[in-house]
Design an enzyme around this catalytic site. Sequence first.
Site, PDB file in Angstrom:
ATOM      1  N   HIS A 159       8.872   8.025   2.400  1.00  0.00           N
ATOM      2  CA  HIS A 159       9.228   8.251   0.997  1.00  0.00           C
ATOM      3  C   HIS A 159       8.589   9.545   0.487  1.00  0.00           C
ATOM      4  O   HIS A 159       9.251  10.391  -0.124  1.00  0.00           O
ATOM      5  CB  HIS A 159       8.721   7.095   0.124  1.00  0.00           C
ATOM      6  CG  HIS A 159       9.527   5.846   0.204  1.00  0.00           C
ATOM      7  ND1 HIS A 159      10.888   5.815  -0.003  1.00  0.00           N
ATOM      8  CD2 HIS A 159       9.148   4.557   0.437  1.00  0.00           C
ATOM      9  CE1 HIS A 159      11.315   4.560   0.109  1.00  0.00           C
ATOM     10  NE2 HIS A 159      10.283   3.787   0.383  1.00  0.00           N
ATOM     11  N   HIS A 165       6.324   3.882   6.449  1.00  0.00           N
ATOM     12  CA  HIS A 165       7.364   3.632   5.456  1.00  0.00           C
ATOM     13  C   HIS A 165       7.077   4.428   4.184  1.00  0.00           C
ATOM     14  O   HIS A 165       7.943   5.146   3.665  1.00  0.00           O
ATOM     15  CB  HIS A 165       7.405   2.131   5.153  1.00  0.00           C
ATOM     16  CG  HIS A 165       8.341   1.744   4.048  1.00  0.00           C
ATOM     17  ND1 HIS A 165       9.497   1.036   4.273  1.00  0.00           N
ATOM     18  CD2 HIS A 165       8.293   1.943   2.704  1.00  0.00           C
ATOM     19  CE1 HIS A 165      10.119   0.830   3.126  1.00  0.00           C
ATOM     20  NE2 HIS A 165       9.402   1.370   2.149  1.00  0.00           N
ATOM     21  N   GLU A 166       5.845   4.315   3.686  1.00  0.00           N
ATOM     22  CA  GLU A 166       5.484   5.022   2.457  1.00  0.00           C
ATOM     23  C   GLU A 166       5.418   6.537   2.681  1.00  0.00           C
ATOM     24  O   GLU A 166       5.782   7.326   1.805  1.00  0.00           O
ATOM     25  CB  GLU A 166       4.135   4.512   1.938  1.00  0.00           C
ATOM     26  CG  GLU A 166       4.069   3.004   1.701  1.00  0.00           C
ATOM     27  CD  GLU A 166       5.048   2.515   0.647  1.00  0.00           C
ATOM     28  OE1 GLU A 166       5.731   3.349   0.015  1.00  0.00           O
ATOM     29  OE2 GLU A 166       5.155   1.298   0.466  1.00  0.00           O
TER      30      GLU A 166
END
Length: 265
Positions: free
Chosen positions: A62, A58-59
């Site tokens: 980003h 998820h990170e």
Amino acid sequence: MSTTTHRHDERRISPVFLAILAVMAVTGWAVWTDFAALPGLAVFLFVTAAWIVSLCLHEYAHARTALHSGDITIGARGYLTLNPLAYTHAVLSIILPVLFVILGGIGLPGGAVFVDRGRVHGRWKHSLISVAGPLANVLFAVVCTAPFWLDALDGVPTAFRYALAFLAFLQVTAALLNLLPVPGLDGYGVIEPWLSYNVKRQIEPYAPYGFFVVIALLFVPAVNGAFFDVIDGLMRALGVPELSRACGSEMYRFWQGGAPEICGV
């Protein structure tokens, strides 16, 4: 050290992430083969490790999107190594979401990586950076539920099926929560570039509290019921029976006595 070598180091996969991936693989094998003496413990370790992997992805989503959108400094912060210890808010990004899974059985969104927004030009790019993380959770959920909606469960051991169902549930809840247009969550980051300066300035003082307001609201019975009605609908759309998710949740919390007889494990 040359610039090329330095950039390679910034993008080298962290040994910490590889260790977590190894735990996921080994415990997943133990669940699949029924090798573990304590199946519930194996499910717990497998789902927890896989959940941390998904938080890292998820990170990373980003960070990678930010890199391609203009923030060339993102690698220097360690965000491209998938190292969970490199995040700006490791407690919000990793520790708190894991605790929520253990204590409450819900996929809590983590804190986003720090992006130098001044290097990113164009409102669409800012929105894409924010939505990239939840999309990683959506993709993870699709992978976990593929055996269900493809009707390819023949040969998939029962315990592993339950573990996948519960892991998919965590991904769906995390994605839905994170996409809420609430300050502090990615959903607000998607729409923020399109808001007027005055609106953003009025909202800014409340941004640090948005995340906690959402968590508090989930304790309100009406809100909680409506939220999980949506989640249950999405899980059914993905072909995951409610029993599979419930049994996976019960197996995960093995310290509470394990799954009931109806689960057949």
